[in-house]
Design a protein around this motif. Sequence first.
Motif, PDB file in Angstrom:
ATOM      1  N   LYS A 222       0.963  -1.094   0.072  1.00 37.41           N
ATOM      2  CA  LYS A 222       0.052   0.295   0.067  1.00 37.41           C
ATOM      3  C   LYS A 222       1.023   1.152  -0.238  1.00 37.41           C
ATOM      4  CE  LYS A 222      -3.486   2.161   1.902  1.00 37.41           C
ATOM      5  NZ  LYS A 222      -5.331   2.015   3.327  1.00 37.41           N
ATOM      6  N   GLN A 223       1.867   1.072   0.453  1.00 43.84           N
ATOM      7  CA  GLN A 223       3.030   2.625   0.648  1.00 43.84           C
ATOM      8  C   GLN A 223       3.271   2.728  -0.062  1.00 43.84           C
ATOM      9  OE1 GLN A 223       5.593   1.468   4.261  1.00 43.84           O
ATOM     10  NE2 GLN A 223       4.507   2.995   5.714  1.00 43.84           N
ATOM     11  N   LEU A 224       4.058   1.526  -1.337  1.00 41.74           N
ATOM     12  CA  LEU A 224       4.510   2.092  -2.868  1.00 41.74           C
ATOM     13  C   LEU A 224       3.557   2.868  -3.670  1.00 41.74           C
ATOM     14  CD1 LEU A 224       7.067   1.491  -4.380  1.00 41.74           C
ATOM     15  CD2 LEU A 224       5.652  -1.004  -4.954  1.00 41.74           C
ATOM     16  N   ALA A 225       2.185   1.376  -3.283  1.00 44.30           N
ATOM     17  CA  ALA A 225       1.213   2.449  -3.990  1.00 44.30           C
ATOM     18  C   ALA A 225       1.461   3.222  -4.147  1.00 44.30           C
ATOM     19  CB  ALA A 225       0.373   1.004  -3.482  1.00 44.30           C
ATOM     20  N   LYS A 226       0.736   4.080  -2.368  1.00 44.77           N
ATOM     21  CA  LYS A 226       0.419   5.648  -2.171  1.00 44.77           C
ATOM     22  C   LYS A 226       1.797   6.208  -3.224  1.00 44.77           C
ATOM     23  CE  LYS A 226      -2.005   5.236   1.925  1.00 44.77           C
ATOM     24  NZ  LYS A 226      -1.691   5.996   3.478  1.00 44.77           N
ATOM     25  N   HIS A 227       3.079   6.013  -3.347  1.00 44.02           N
ATOM     26  CA  HIS A 227       3.801   6.748  -3.539  1.00 44.02           C
ATOM     27  C   HIS A 227       3.856   7.367  -4.558  1.00 44.02           C
ATOM     28  CE1 HIS A 227       8.075   7.991  -4.773  1.00 44.02           C
ATOM     29  NE2 HIS A 227       8.001   7.915  -3.463  1.00 44.02           N
ATOM     30  N   ASP A 228       3.509   6.212  -6.055  1.00 44.90           N
ATOM     31  CA  ASP A 228       3.298   6.031  -7.093  1.00 44.90           C
ATOM     32  C   ASP A 228       2.036   6.958  -7.794  1.00 44.90           C
ATOM     33  OD1 ASP A 228       5.864   4.361  -7.417  1.00 44.90           O
ATOM     34  OD2 ASP A 228       4.406   2.571  -8.150  1.00 44.90           O
ATOM     35  N   TYR A 229       0.384   6.689  -6.829  1.00 47.11           N
ATOM     36  CA  TYR A 229       0.014   7.780  -6.976  1.00 47.11           C
ATOM     37  C   TYR A 229       0.100   8.849  -6.909  1.00 47.11           C
ATOM     38  CZ  TYR A 229      -4.851   9.389  -5.300  1.00 47.11           C
ATOM     39  OH  TYR A 229      -5.959  10.469  -6.071  1.00 47.11           O
ATOM     40  N   TYR A 230       1.014   9.171  -5.627  1.00 48.02           N
ATOM     41  CA  TYR A 230       0.776  10.724  -5.179  1.00 48.02           C
ATOM     42  C   TYR A 230       1.736  11.384  -6.538  1.00 48.02           C
ATOM     43  CZ  TYR A 230      -1.766  11.052  -0.839  1.00 48.02           C
ATOM     44  OH  TYR A 230      -2.644  10.251  -0.378  1.00 48.02           O
TER      45      TYR A 230
END
Length: 332
Positions: free
Chosen positions: A104-112
Amino acid sequence: MMLKGEAEAGYVNWFRGVLRAARLNSFYPDGRRLSAHVGAMSPAVHRGLYDGLQVHRVSGLPEYKEWARVQTDQQIAAEQLRQLGSRQVLEERVRASSAEIHQKQLAKHDYYSALVGMELSALDGMQVLLRRIEAERRVAHFQVVFDKLDAAGLFTRYTIELSQQASVWGRPAVVLNEETAAYTEEFKALIYKFSALDSELTFARLAGIDGLKVERVIKGTIGPFYRKGMDLASVAPEPVAAMLAGRPGGFVAMFAQDSSAVDVVNHQNNDPFGAFFAAGISAEIRRDCQLARERYGYRVYRERKFVVSRELVGEMQRFCGEMGTQNLVYGL
């Protein structure tokens, strides 16, 4: 309507395709920004961080909260990336552990990261441009461009050309600073109040204010979009519902524009659906409009263009012909 998974991704891609096909001019909300904004709602961008996309049941556009969510996420993107730290470190944690939190943290990084620098649509934005000043008469001429997502779920842009007599206004609508102009909060509130109306009613209301002389009001509207999944019988004009009956892949997207201006030669209605959408206008308002036309000398031009599924191009063109209008109909 709540769309998830493939339906969510398909809707976003379809929506962006419709905007490209519509060939919007500058009197509509910026299609490029709208496309980027709705693109950020795709699961390919938010990486599954959000559980679906909610679409307005009447307009066929995403609900207000979806547009606002992307806008808010962009505002906090830089701070979120600072807190998340290096993407490389996040990747290493994913490889080292199957814990969902690291994914989830990696997904957040890519999204932001995708949101940073993205040019989004204004949900409620006004710009005032100074056109010219007649110093000897103390008159300033302006163009006001106001974008908003309205209560009906439609994106609208009002382009208003007007002049202000400085000696009349105790509290000016627009404040001059050398060669620039800035609107006052009172003026913004005024425009916001009137912008629930069409171009003619907006023209009439503004023209009645001391110190303002209105030359032109143009309203460009994106939507409604009618397609599978909507309760077409209750929200779509009957001709549209009939066109889409038995066509599960069919759609009709509308882009209306109406202008009220002193330099329009004749009143003209080139909107085949004008009567359907104006059915709720009261006799009192119609009477007020007629009096305003006589008093201020403006005339009204209304038109509407369409993006439809390819198999509906001929049918929409025939309908427009039957209504006595000539309209642009793009197939997709």
